[in-house]
Design an enzyme around this catalytic site. Structure first.
Site, short mmCIF file in Angstrom:
data_model
loop_
_atom_site.label_atom_id
_atom_site.label_comp_id
_atom_site.label_asym_id
_atom_site.label_seq_id
_atom_site.Cartn_x
_atom_site.Cartn_y
_atom_site.Cartn_z
N LYS A 1 -40.61 -49.48 -41.35
CA LYS A 1 -40.13 -49.49 -39.97
C LYS A 1 -38.71 -50.04 -39.85
CE LYS A 1 -44.59 -49.24 -37.77
NZ LYS A 1 -45.42 -49.08 -38.99
C1 LIG Z 1 -46.33 -48.05 -39.24
C2 LIG Z 1 -46.80 -47.95 -40.64
C3 LIG Z 1 -47.40 -46.76 -41.13
C4 LIG Z 1 -47.68 -45.56 -40.25
O1 LIG Z 1 -46.51 -44.86 -39.90
P1 LIG Z 1 -46.56 -43.76 -38.71
O2 LIG Z 1 -45.15 -43.40 -38.46
O3 LIG Z 1 -47.19 -44.51 -37.55
O4 LIG Z 1 -47.39 -42.64 -39.18
C5 LIG Z 1 -47.76 -46.73 -42.47
N1 LIG Z 1 -47.58 -47.78 -43.27
C6 LIG Z 1 -47.03 -48.94 -42.84
C7 LIG Z 1 -46.88 -50.08 -43.79
C8 LIG Z 1 -46.61 -49.07 -41.52
O5 LIG Z 1 -46.06 -50.23 -41.09
#
Ligand SMILES: *Cc1c(COP(=O)(O)O)cnc(C)c1O
Length: 439
Positions: free
Chosen positions: A90
């Site tokens: 993120k």
């Molecule tokens: C948010 C997140 C995901 C999922 O990503 P999306 O864009 O919601 O599909 C997967 N792994 C981790 C570690 C995350 O923080």
């Protein structure tokens, strides 16, 4: 900056540029230079040189020169997206979003109070993105005592005066309910310049398109390749879908869910049906309603908003919706779900066979990738978090291993700043109006 469109729908670009004729010239670029090339066609309100320097600034906080390095693990290429300040993918979007917000607010001399709810990763990444930025305050609510200790410390050890980490005496659902209620009070929302950074923000998708290109260049530009994406809200994989529409030769997008498998079921049956949320070893993917899926539906349903509305309405009223004759676009995807047992086994196997330590989200992806990989077509698997962030799950899979990361080592010794509030809308509003005045 508006997050959702005025009618409650999601924003998408007017057109998706085809960059396939330019791509050959991009192979010597750094990650930030590549990011500028990929994003420029979507941006018409920030001068290119400003955008390039905002991008540069955003990825200078990463601890790897290539930002998203590709690592070989047996016959899979793991694209590590966790080299940012909070060790989850993120950061790639939220570092940029923070700088974009700061830039726009200072140009227009305006202010923004970001309100968010988090069960873990998003909160710390959003805070890391906007801490100390002029014109922005951030209020992040989390359920008191229900995030992992590391996740809480990643939020509360940020002492900047514009950051308010709020422990709510309640569940994550309470936090989300508080957020929705406050956002629905339009008068309050506009008088306090409230904004959001949640995963439906288009700029977050935009930032994520870039690393699909980066993976292809690191693979030395194969004629085609597959990508496996551990999926929760469909944001990450939707960025891959856009990259493919832009001309990147992705053959298949492999969607990997945990036991919260609504999306896997959809891509295998054409029926979108809500289930109950299961708590799993990969908590960032414990999602039943994937907010970005609505964007994909728009393309799936022939770019017809009326049909998207009908689909979403059916889904909200009956908990079930479908697309007649669901082929075509569906063939670009391959989907499956991986339960906790297979996730932990995947962590164990990856380490024992190849010496690679995967976090549980990445392990979901690797397990699914192994099921569908085909000879002759390179398989990239996105690694979405550093294993040290999910120590407990890794420990279950590998009792003798304690995953570590330098940046998490000293967290327990640092000073913290947090605020405790009951799960009450009135208390939250009073808190915001008391503290946003410091801007
Ligand atoms: C948010 C997140 C995901 C999922 O990503 P999306 O864009 O919601 O599909 C997967 N792994 C981790 C570690 C995350 O923080």
């Amino acid at each position: 900056m508006m997050g959702l469109a005025a009618d409650g729908g999601l924003l998408i670009p007017e057109t998706i540029p085809d960059v396939s004729s330019q791509m050959a010239d991009w192979h010597k670029l750094s990650y930030s230079e590549l990011a500028a090339k990929v994003m420029v066609p979507f941006v018409d309100d920030i001068p290119v040189s400003d955008l390039a320097s905002l991008i540069n600034q955003s990825y200078s906080t990463f601890d790897h020169a290539r930002v998203s390095p590709l690592v070989r693990v047996a016959n899979i290429h793991v694209l590590e997206l966790f080299h940012g300040p909070t060790l989850a993918f993120k950061d790639i979007a939220l570092q940029l979003l923070g700088n974009l917000f700061g830039h726009i607010l200072s140009k227009t001399d305006s202010t923004l109070n970001i309100l968010g709810a988090t069960s873990g990763d998003t909160g710390s990444a959003a805070i890391a993105g906007v801490r100390s930025k002029p014109g922005v305050n951030i209020f992040i609510m989390f359920p008191a005592g229900r995030t992992s200790p590391i996740q809480e410390l990643q939020m509360t050890t940020v002492l900047d005066q514009n950051v308010f980490s709020i422990a709510i005496d309640g569940s994550f659902d309470d936090c989300q309910m508080l957020m929705k209620t406050v956002f629905n009070d339009l008068e309050f929302k506009s008088s306090y310049d409230l904004g959001a950074v949640n995963s439906v923000n288009w700029a977050r998708v935009l930032a994520q398109i870039v690393y699909y290109f980066s993976a292809w260049f690191q693979l030395q530009r194969p004629t085609e390749f597959d990508v496996t994406v551990p999926t929760g809200n469909f944001g990450n994989i939707f960025a891959g879908f856009i990259a493919k529409q832009m001309g990147l030769p992705i053959r298949r997008l492999v969607l990997a869910t945990n036991s919260n498998d609504i999306l896997a079921r959809y891509f295998n049956s054409g029926i979108y049906q809500k289930g109950r949320v299961h708590f799993s070893e990969s908590p960032a993917m414990d999602i039943q309603i994937a907010s970005n899926f609505e964007r994909f539906l728009f393309y799936h349903l022939g770019e017809d908003s009326a049909q998207v509305n009908r689909f979403m309405e059916d889904f909200h009223t009956t908990g079930l919706a479908g697309v007649p004759g669901c082929q075509g676009i569906m063939e670009q995807f391959e989907a499956g779900s991986v339960d906790d047992i297979d996730t932990l086994q995947s962590i164990t196997r990856c380490y024992q066979d190849n010496g690679y330590l995967a976090d549980p989200h990445t392990a979901v992806g690797i397990a699914q990738a192994e099921r569908v990989i085909e000879p002759g077509v390179p398989m990239v698997c996105l690694a979405t978090a550093h294993p040290a962030k999910f120590e407990a799950a890794v420990h279950k899979a590998l009792p003798l291993i304690v995953p570590r990361h330098e940046s998490l080592k000293n967290l327990h010794d640092l000073e913290t700043r947090k605020f405790n509030l009951p799960a009450s809308v009135d208390h939250l509003k009073a808190f915001i109006s008391e503290h946003c005045s410091t801007l």
